[in-house]
Design an enzyme around this catalytic site. Sequence first.
Site, PDB file in Angstrom:
ATOM      1  N   HIS A  83       7.418  56.219  -6.370  1.00  0.00           N
ATOM      2  CA  HIS A  83       7.141  55.231  -7.236  1.00  0.00           C
ATOM      3  C   HIS A  83       6.828  55.644  -8.621  1.00  0.00           C
ATOM      4  O   HIS A  83       7.029  55.025  -9.483  1.00  0.00           O
ATOM      5  CB  HIS A  83       6.114  54.383  -6.454  1.00  0.00           C
ATOM      6  CG  HIS A  83       6.820  53.573  -5.339  1.00  0.00           C
ATOM      7  ND1 HIS A  83       6.879  53.789  -4.170  1.00  0.00           N
ATOM      8  CD2 HIS A  83       7.733  52.539  -5.612  1.00  0.00           C
ATOM      9  CE1 HIS A  83       7.358  52.842  -3.491  1.00  0.00           C
ATOM     10  NE2 HIS A  83       8.022  51.952  -4.298  1.00  0.00           N
ATOM     11  N   GLU A  86      17.968  48.506   3.746  1.00  0.00           N
ATOM     12  CA  GLU A  86      17.051  49.774   3.722  1.00  0.00           C
ATOM     13  C   GLU A  86      17.006  50.756   4.829  1.00  0.00           C
ATOM     14  O   GLU A  86      16.297  51.597   4.802  1.00  0.00           O
ATOM     15  CB  GLU A  86      15.653  49.350   3.300  1.00  0.00           C
ATOM     16  CG  GLU A  86      15.355  48.704   1.830  1.00  0.00           C
ATOM     17  CD  GLU A  86      14.334  48.272   1.544  1.00  0.00           C
ATOM     18  OE1 GLU A  86      13.588  48.803   0.486  1.00  0.00           O
ATOM     19  OE2 GLU A  86      13.722  47.429   2.276  1.00  0.00           O
ATOM     20  N   ASP A 141      14.914  53.956   0.158  1.00  0.00           N
ATOM     21  CA  ASP A 141      14.505  54.108   1.641  1.00  0.00           C
ATOM     22  C   ASP A 141      15.598  54.099   2.575  1.00  0.00           C
ATOM     23  O   ASP A 141      15.621  54.894   3.598  1.00  0.00           O
ATOM     24  CB  ASP A 141      13.832  52.372   1.884  1.00  0.00           C
ATOM     25  CG  ASP A 141      12.417  52.409   1.674  1.00  0.00           C
ATOM     26  OD1 ASP A 141      11.626  53.596   1.812  1.00  0.00           O
ATOM     27  OD2 ASP A 141      11.889  51.600   1.026  1.00  0.00           O
ATOM     28  N   CYS A 193      20.068  48.021  -5.386  1.00  0.00           N
ATOM     29  CA  CYS A 193      19.119  48.035  -6.421  1.00  0.00           C
ATOM     30  C   CYS A 193      18.098  49.357  -6.107  1.00  0.00           C
ATOM     31  O   CYS A 193      16.831  49.351  -6.987  1.00  0.00           O
ATOM     32  CB  CYS A 193      18.204  46.819  -5.966  1.00  0.00           C
ATOM     33  SG  CYS A 193      17.654  46.650  -4.409  1.00  0.00           S
TER      34      CYS A 193
HETATM   35  C1  PEP Z   1      14.628  51.035  -2.071  1.00  0.00           C
HETATM   36  O1  PEP Z   1      14.014  51.238  -1.164  1.00  0.00           O
HETATM   37  O2  PEP Z   1      15.580  51.359  -2.674  1.00  0.00           O
HETATM   38  C2  PEP Z   1      13.860  49.786  -3.027  1.00  0.00           C
HETATM   39  C3  PEP Z   1      14.730  49.260  -4.205  1.00  0.00           C
HETATM   40  O3  PEP Z   1      12.682  49.378  -2.668  1.00  0.00           O
HETATM   41  P1  PEP Z   1      11.382  50.212  -3.016  1.00  0.00           P
HETATM   42  O4  PEP Z   1      11.939  51.271  -4.038  1.00  0.00           O
HETATM   43  O5  PEP Z   1      10.509  49.310  -3.708  1.00  0.00           O
HETATM   44  O6  PEP Z   1      11.043  50.510  -1.764  1.00  0.00           O
HETATM   45 MG    MG Z   2      12.351  50.053  -0.340  1.00  0.00          MG
END
Ligand code: PEP
Ligand code: MG
Length: 547
Positions: free
Chosen positions: A192, A437, A461, A508
Site C-alpha cells: 500500500h 482477486e 492480491d 484495477c
Molecule cells: C488488488 O488487490 O489488486 C486491488 C486493487 O485491491 P487492493 O490493492 O486495495 O488490495
Molecule cells: Mg485487493
Amino acid sequence: MISKSIILQGIGITNKRVSGRLHFLKNQGTTKKRKSTYNVGTELLRFEDAKKNALEKVWEIEKRAKEIIGGSEAQIFEIHAMLLEDEDLNDSIIDEIKKGKSAEEAIELASSKYARTLIDIGDEYLSGRASDIKDVANQLIKALDKNENSNKEVKDSPYILVAEDLTPSETVLLDKSKILAIVTFGGTPSSHTAILARSMGIPALVGTGKISQDYEGHLALLDAVEGSLIIDPTNTQAQNFEKSRAKENKIATEHERYLRSLINKPAVTRSGHKVMIYANIGNENEISGALSNGAEGIGLFRSEMMYLERSSYPTEDELFNLYRDVAIKMGGRRVIIRTLDVGADKQIEYLNIPREENPALGFRGVRVCLERKDVFKAQIRAILRASYYGRVSIMLPMVVSEKEILASMTIIEECKEELSQRKLPFDSKIELGIMIETPASAIMSDKLARLVDFFSVGTNDLCQYTLAVDRQNSKVAFLCEENTEAVLRLIKMSAKAIHENGGWIGVCGEMAADLSLTEELVKIGIDELSVSPPYLLGVRGKVSECR
Ligand code: PEP
Ligand code: MG
C-alpha cells in the site's frame, strides 16, 4: 555523527529523481523499544505535557468537526476530552509511573485496565467507551512521541520520509504536502505504500533494508528510476545526479506533451479494440487529478480509506455525502465503489477484529461485510442513495464463491427495500461487480459471471494468492515479476467467462499500470484499465500503440 556517503538499493516506484533531507517516521512500535528504568519526575512531566497537547488538539478537532460534520457527530471529541481529564484514568497512569514505568507504558497499562473494567460491566454503552479509551491512549502516546522527537529544522521544509513500513492508516494521515519521496525498509511494488506513492505521483523506494535513524536530517539523493538512495552524497555524485535529472525532465516534458494531445481521444488499439481508461482513487481529492489526466470513470474507489482516517464508524449520511459528491464531480461517468475492504494489512481498531496468525488469509473483505451486516448495510444504503446523482456501481472485494455474491445481493435488495420505505431515490438498476482477486474467483468465473455485470481484476492480491507471494515482502517480490503468465492465464479465463455472459472486465491492480503488460492485457480482451491518476496518460498512450 555519520558522514561517509552510502548507497542503498531498493525497488523504485514512480520514475523520478529527487534530492532532500531524510526524516524518519517515529512512533513505530512505541513502548516495546523503550528502556525499563525511568526517572519518575521526568516521566510525570512528559505525561503532563503530552496531556496538555492532546487536549488542545482534541478541542481543535472538535471545533473543526462541528463546522464540517455538525454538532452531534462532533460529540465524540467531547468524550475524548473528558476521558483525557478523567481523574481515575489520570491517577492510575500516575501510579504506574511512580512504580517506575515510562509514561508510554503507564498509559498503555492504565488505559487497558480501565477499558477492561468497562467491558466487564457488560453494558453496551460502556463497552463502546472502551474503544474511545484506546483512542485517547494512542493520542497521548503520539503526543509524547511528537514532543520528544520533533526535529523542526527537517520537518518544516519538504523531506524524504523514511519508515520501516507504513500502514494504510498511517499513510492517510501523513501531511502529503511535506513529502518529497518515501523510503521504506520493506514493501513491494504492490504494497500500500507503493500504491499511495503512485497515486500521489511521488517517487518511492521500497525494500531498502534497515536504515539507521542516525541519518535523520541528512541529505540524500533518491533515484526511483535506478532504484537507489545515496545518503551524504559526494560532490561528484550530486553533480551526476543533477545532470541525469535535467536530461530526464526534458524527455519527460516532451513525452507528456505528446500524451496530452491524446487526452480527449478514445483509447483504441490499432486493430480497433476500445479500452476504457479509468482511475483508482482513495478519496474525493484525487478526482481533480483523475479528470485533468483524462479519466473516463473511476474504476476503483477504495472506500476503506474513509474508515481508516477515523476512530469510529462513519454514519450512512457521512458516507452518502461523500459518495454523492464523487458521483456529481464525475458528471455521469461511471464510479465503481468497492465496498469496505478491511482486514489483512488494512486494520481498523474500532472494528475489533481479533488478532490472526495469517491475516491475509483471514477475516477480510466481503467476509467482514457479510458478518458485520449493520456496517455493510449502512454503506450499501449510502452507495444506493448516491446512485441517484450519477452513474454509480457496487463492487465486492475478495470474493471466492457464488454464495458470497448471493448473500450480498440479498443484503442489497434489503437495503433497496428500506430506502423505498424511507422514500429515498436510488438507481434500481445499479450495476454489481466483483473483484477477481483470488484464484478461486477466476477458476469459478464461469459461474460467478452469471450473477454480476462486471469483473475487475485486483492483480495485487491475485498475484499474492496465485503465486503464494506476500505482497508486503520485498524478499520475494521478484517472483511476481517473473511469473506473470500464471496470473495472465487466470485473467484470460475470467475474461472469457464474463464476455460469454454479456458482461465486461477491467483490471484495477498495479498490473494495469505496467506498460510492458498492456499489449498482453489488451490481447486477452480487457475492456477497462484502471490506474492511479498520474499513470492515466501513459496507459492511454500505450493502448493506442497496441496492435
Ligand atoms: C488488488 O488487490 O489488486 C486491488 C486493487 O485491491 P487492493 O490493492 O486495495 O488490495
Ligand atoms: Mg485487493
